[in-house]
Scaffold this active site. Structure first.
Site, short mmCIF file in Angstrom:
data_model
loop_
_atom_site.label_atom_id
_atom_site.label_comp_id
_atom_site.label_asym_id
_atom_site.label_seq_id
_atom_site.Cartn_x
_atom_site.Cartn_y
_atom_site.Cartn_z
N HIS A 4 19.18 52.24 -28.09
CA HIS A 4 19.72 51.34 -28.90
C HIS A 4 20.94 51.01 -29.52
O HIS A 4 21.79 50.29 -29.39
CB HIS A 4 18.57 50.50 -29.94
CG HIS A 4 17.20 50.48 -29.21
ND1 HIS A 4 17.09 49.46 -28.22
CD2 HIS A 4 16.26 50.12 -29.05
CE1 HIS A 4 15.56 49.45 -28.45
NE2 HIS A 4 14.71 50.38 -28.77
N HIS A 55 12.15 49.53 -37.87
CA HIS A 55 11.68 50.35 -35.93
C HIS A 55 13.46 50.42 -35.44
O HIS A 55 13.44 51.54 -35.15
CB HIS A 55 10.88 49.30 -35.65
CG HIS A 55 10.49 49.45 -34.14
ND1 HIS A 55 9.38 49.76 -33.16
CD2 HIS A 55 10.87 51.36 -33.71
CE1 HIS A 55 9.80 50.18 -32.51
NE2 HIS A 55 9.87 51.15 -32.66
N GLU A 72 15.92 56.34 -31.45
CA GLU A 72 16.83 54.85 -31.34
C GLU A 72 17.80 54.63 -31.30
O GLU A 72 18.49 53.86 -30.88
CB GLU A 72 16.25 54.09 -33.31
CG GLU A 72 14.90 53.82 -33.26
CD GLU A 72 14.28 52.97 -32.28
OE1 GLU A 72 15.11 51.56 -32.51
OE2 GLU A 72 13.16 52.77 -31.65
#
Ligand SMILES: *[C@@H]1O[C@H](CO)[C@@H](O)[C@H](O)[C@H]1NC(C)=O
Length: 253
Positions: free
Chosen positions: A130, A73, A126
Site C-alpha cells: 500500500h 492495519h 504494508e
C-alpha cells in the site's frame, strides 16, 4: 503470387497492430496502477485479529497491545468498487532503519498480531502493498511519512474512543447497523465495518473498522468502496469481544 504477397502483408500488418495495441494497454495499466479515489484507513480489533490468526493453526500465538485499543492495519489507496492498486513501485525498498525513531510507537499501535514473525515483516508488507501506492500523496511520499501519518490518524480517530462516545463498548453485542450509525454520529461521516466469522459457533466478531480520506487527507464518507458499508450479516448481532474468542474445540482422542 502477388495476391499471396498482399495477403501476407495484410496478415503481418494486423499482427503488428495487435501486438502494438497490447503493449500500449499494458503501459496504460502500469501508469494507472497508482491512480486511486480514496485512502482507506483501516484499524483492527486485536482480539478478533488474534482469534483469526489462532484459527489458522493451534500453534499460533499473538502479540497483543498492553491496553484495550484498536491498532492500525494500514492506509490503503483504493479505487471505488474494487481493491487496490497494490504493489505500485518495486523500486521503493523497505528500509527498517528509517522506522527506528517510530519503533516503540509502532510496536504498540501498529502491532503485528501474528507473533513470532520478524517484527518488521508486517510493516514491510504494508509498505510494499500500500505504501508504494500512497507515495503519490504529498504527506505520504516516503516510508517514514507513511508510517508517521498512520500513527497520527490513529491518534485522532482511535475507534476505542469514537465507539465509546457512541456507547459501544467491548464485551457487548450490537447490530452492525447500530455500530455504523454510532460511528456516523460521532464522525459525521460514514465508515465501514468488517466482521470475522466463527465457523463452529456461527458467531460474528467485529474485526476491522475503516474510515476514508480524500487525497488532501480530509475525512470523507466511505460510500463506494468495495463491500461498503459492511461484510457482516445485517440481521445478526455482532460481538465486540473483550477477550480473545475461542472455539472450545472438542479434542479427538
Ligand atoms: C518508482 O520509484 C523510483 C525511485 O524513487 C522512481 O525513480 C520511479 O519514477 C518510480 N516509478 C514509478 C512508476 O512511479
Amino acid at each position: 503470387m502477388a495476391k499471396y504477397n498482399i495477403a501476407l502483408c495484410i496478415f503481418l500488418l494486423s499482427l503488428l497492430y495487435i501486438t502494438h495495441g497490447k503493449l500500449k494497454n499494458q503501459e496504460r495499466r502500469k501508469r494507472e496502477s497508482n491512480k486511486f479515489d480514496v485512502l482507506i484507513f483501516t484499524q483492527r480489533w486485536p482480539l478478533t485479529a488474534c482469534f483469526m490468526w489462532k484459527e489458522k493453526s493451534e500453534k499460533h500465538d499473538c502479540s497483543l497491545p498492553k491496553r484495550d485499543e484498536w491498532t492500525i492495519h494500514g492506509i490503503w489507496p483504493t479505487r471505488y468498487n474494487t481493491l487496490g492498486p497494490e504493489y505500485c513501485n518495486k523500486s521503493l525498498p523497505f528500509n527498517p532503519s528509517v522506522l527506528a525513531p517510530l519503533k516503540s510507537q509502532l510496536q504498540e499501535n501498529w502491532i503485528d498480531i501474528q507473533d513470532g514473525s520478524d517484527p518488521y515483516s508486517f510493516w514491510k508488507h504494508e509498505w510494499y502493498k500500500h505504501g508504494t501506492c500512497a507515495v503519490a500523496i504529498k504527506e505520504l511520499n516516503n516510508e517514514y511519512d507513511y508510517f508517521q501519518e498512520g500513527l497520527k490518524l490513529l491518534n485522532t480517530y482511535n475507534m476505542i474512543d469514537i465507539l465509546a462516545k457512541a456507547n459501544i463498548l467491548p464485551g457487548q453485542k450490537y447490530m452492525v447497523e447500530n455500530m455504523l450509525i454510532g460511528i456516523q454520529e460521532i464522525l459525521n461521516k460514514r465508515g465501514q465495518i468488517m466482521c470475522a466469522h466463527n465457523e463452529e459457533t456461527g458467531e460474528l466478531y467485529v474485526n476491522e473498522i475503516r474510515i476514508c480520506f480524500d487525497k488532501t487527507l480530509q475525512l470523507i464518507d466511505c460510500d463506494g468502496i468495495y463491500k461498503f458499508p459492511t461484510n457482516c450479516d445485517r440481521f445478526k448481532q455482532i460481538t465486540y469481544p473483550s477477550s480473545v474468542p475461542h472455539n472450545n474445540r472438542v479434542v479427538q482422542i
